[in-house]
Design an enzyme around this catalytic site. Structure first.
Site, mmCIF file in Angstrom:
data_model
loop_
_atom_site.group_PDB
_atom_site.id
_atom_site.type_symbol
_atom_site.label_atom_id
_atom_site.label_comp_id
_atom_site.label_asym_id
_atom_site.label_seq_id
_atom_site.Cartn_x
_atom_site.Cartn_y
_atom_site.Cartn_z
ATOM 1 N N GLU A 196 4.948 -26.566 42.952
ATOM 2 C CA GLU A 196 5.642 -25.932 41.817
ATOM 3 C C GLU A 196 4.637 -25.274 40.882
ATOM 4 O O GLU A 196 3.479 -25.714 40.796
ATOM 5 C CB GLU A 196 6.401 -26.994 41.032
ATOM 6 C CG GLU A 196 7.743 -27.359 41.638
ATOM 7 C CD GLU A 196 8.870 -27.183 40.640
ATOM 8 O OE1 GLU A 196 9.006 -26.079 40.081
ATOM 9 O OE2 GLU A 196 9.602 -28.159 40.418
ATOM 10 N N ASP A 197 5.077 -24.279 40.135
ATOM 11 C CA ASP A 197 4.227 -23.693 39.102
ATOM 12 C C ASP A 197 4.096 -24.643 37.914
ATOM 13 O O ASP A 197 3.004 -24.919 37.434
ATOM 14 C CB ASP A 197 4.759 -22.311 38.665
ATOM 15 C CG ASP A 197 6.242 -22.321 38.288
ATOM 16 O OD1 ASP A 197 6.883 -23.388 38.379
ATOM 17 O OD2 ASP A 197 6.767 -21.260 37.901
ATOM 18 N N ARG A 217 3.461 -12.086 35.660
ATOM 19 C CA ARG A 217 3.078 -12.989 36.755
ATOM 20 C C ARG A 217 1.668 -12.700 37.256
ATOM 21 O O ARG A 217 0.975 -13.574 37.731
ATOM 22 C CB ARG A 217 4.036 -12.837 37.946
ATOM 23 C CG ARG A 217 5.443 -13.362 37.702
ATOM 24 C CD ARG A 217 6.194 -13.462 39.025
ATOM 25 N NE ARG A 217 7.634 -13.542 38.851
ATOM 26 C CZ ARG A 217 8.315 -14.655 38.633
ATOM 27 N NH1 ARG A 217 7.681 -15.803 38.532
ATOM 28 N NH2 ARG A 217 9.625 -14.632 38.504
ATOM 29 N N ASP A 228 8.686 -28.960 33.960
ATOM 30 C CA ASP A 228 9.158 -28.863 32.580
ATOM 31 C C ASP A 228 10.188 -29.975 32.353
ATOM 32 O O ASP A 228 9.818 -31.126 32.149
ATOM 33 C CB ASP A 228 9.709 -27.443 32.375
ATOM 34 C CG ASP A 228 10.089 -27.140 30.955
ATOM 35 O OD1 ASP A 228 9.415 -27.632 30.046
ATOM 36 O OD2 ASP A 228 11.062 -26.393 30.733
ATOM 37 N N PHE A 284 5.499 -22.040 25.649
ATOM 38 C CA PHE A 284 5.972 -21.198 26.748
ATOM 39 C C PHE A 284 4.800 -20.378 27.261
ATOM 40 O O PHE A 284 4.229 -19.568 26.530
ATOM 41 C CB PHE A 284 7.113 -20.288 26.306
ATOM 42 C CG PHE A 284 7.795 -19.644 27.473
ATOM 43 C CD1 PHE A 284 8.782 -20.313 28.186
ATOM 44 C CD2 PHE A 284 7.422 -18.368 27.895
ATOM 45 C CE1 PHE A 284 9.399 -19.723 29.289
ATOM 46 C CE2 PHE A 284 8.033 -17.771 28.996
ATOM 47 C CZ PHE A 284 9.017 -18.457 29.686
ATOM 48 N N ASP A 296 6.334 -16.157 34.742
ATOM 49 C CA ASP A 296 6.828 -14.893 34.166
ATOM 50 C C ASP A 296 7.579 -15.095 32.860
ATOM 51 O O ASP A 296 7.968 -16.205 32.500
ATOM 52 C CB ASP A 296 7.793 -14.228 35.151
ATOM 53 C CG ASP A 296 9.159 -14.918 35.160
ATOM 54 O OD1 ASP A 296 9.185 -16.161 35.266
ATOM 55 O OD2 ASP A 296 10.177 -14.227 35.039
HETATM 56 P P1 5GP Z 1 12.248 -27.493 35.164
HETATM 57 O O1 5GP Z 1 13.358 -27.536 36.177
HETATM 58 O O2 5GP Z 1 11.169 -28.503 35.374
HETATM 59 O O3 5GP Z 1 12.797 -27.536 33.750
HETATM 60 O O4 5GP Z 1 11.645 -26.075 35.195
HETATM 61 C C1 5GP Z 1 11.003 -25.532 36.196
HETATM 62 C C2 5GP Z 1 10.989 -24.029 36.072
HETATM 63 O O5 5GP Z 1 11.215 -23.538 34.738
HETATM 64 C C3 5GP Z 1 9.604 -23.590 36.412
HETATM 65 O O6 5GP Z 1 9.453 -23.516 37.806
HETATM 66 C C4 5GP Z 1 9.505 -22.277 35.677
HETATM 67 O O7 5GP Z 1 10.042 -21.257 36.471
HETATM 68 C C5 5GP Z 1 10.367 -22.465 34.438
HETATM 69 N N1 5GP Z 1 9.515 -22.800 33.270
HETATM 70 C C6 5GP Z 1 9.421 -23.975 32.633
HETATM 71 N N2 5GP Z 1 8.530 -23.907 31.613
HETATM 72 C C7 5GP Z 1 8.034 -22.659 31.633
HETATM 73 C C8 5GP Z 1 7.040 -21.964 30.859
HETATM 74 O O8 5GP Z 1 6.410 -22.467 29.921
HETATM 75 N N3 5GP Z 1 6.815 -20.670 31.207
HETATM 76 C C9 5GP Z 1 7.466 -20.032 32.221
HETATM 77 N N4 5GP Z 1 7.154 -18.769 32.458
HETATM 78 N N5 5GP Z 1 8.389 -20.653 32.977
HETATM 79 C C10 5GP Z 1 8.674 -21.953 32.683
#
Ligand code: 5GP
Length: 180
Positions: free
Chosen positions: A101-102, A167, A105, A154, A161
């Site tokens: 994963e990137d 990106r 969150d 963020f 992105d």
């Molecule tokens: P989660 O399901 O853990 O809340 O979120 C995962 C996805 O939310 C990440 O794969 C990403 O695409 C997006 N995301 C969460 N935090 C950030 C952030 O700080 N910046 C960006 N660009 N995307 C985020």
């Protein structure tokens, strides 16, 4: 003037530090799976740069695949739902699967993907993420291989992105003010 500066972005993690850390994470994976094959699954699109760099630093037999998901509902809300947009090309049964994963969150995406991957009977299942924002967690997800733990900001760049922009930035940058 560099594009990121023109856009008012502040560098949070420099590319050289990302490279160093990706090498260290890959070294740990190489050690943990010594003599075995690993199968990396990248979550599109955010993880593609991290996966590409990580894969090239892993000194093992390595295969890759991609999966795409969409999130619904407000991310602040634990009822936020995740739906698959693109499934894997290949079966993962019996493989050492590492979900890449990137960023972690709320944990909703990783929680959903780990659950469906587990049902497909991999030999082992681990989670790697370039970034971790543990303060935002709604689901109890813990990464096995984490690049950097960051505060609740963020961030964009190195795959991440905002409205499909940024990106391609080499550094991870903070977007201020954060998107509403
Ligand atoms: P989660 O399901 O853990 O809340 O979120 C995962 C996805 O939310 C990440 O794969 C990403 O695409 C997006 N995301 C969460 N935090 C950030 C952030 O700080 N910046 C960006 N660009 N995307 C985020």
């Amino acid at each position: 003037m560099p594009f990121a500066r023109k856009e008012g972005l502040k560098i949070r993690i420099r590319h050289a530090d990302i490279e160093r850390r990706v090498r260290a994470v890959a070294g740990q994976i190489t050690k943990d799976f010594k003599g075995q094959r690993v199968h990396l699954i990248g979550v599109l699109k955010g993880a593609c740069f991290f996966l590409a760099d990580l894969a090239r630093e892993i000194d093992l037999e390595t295969s890759i695949d991609f999966i795409a998901v969409a999130s619904y509902g407000k991310k602040k809300d634990s009822s936020g739902q995740v739906r698959m947009l693109k499934d894997l090309d290949n079966n993962v049964a019996g493989l050492n699967v590492i979900l890449v994963e990137d960023i972690l969150d709320t944990g909703l995406t990783a929680n959903y993907l780990l659950r469906i991957l587990r049902q497909r009977r991999p030999k082992t299942l681990s989670l790697a993420a370039l970034l971790d924002k543990p303060s935002r967690r709604l689901k109890p997800v813990k990464g096995d291989y984490i690049g950097f733990t960051i505060p609740d900001e963020f961030v964009v760049g190195y795959g991440l992105d905002y409205a499909e922009r940024y990106r391609n930035l080499k550094d991870v940058c903070v977007l201020q003010p954060p998107p509403q």
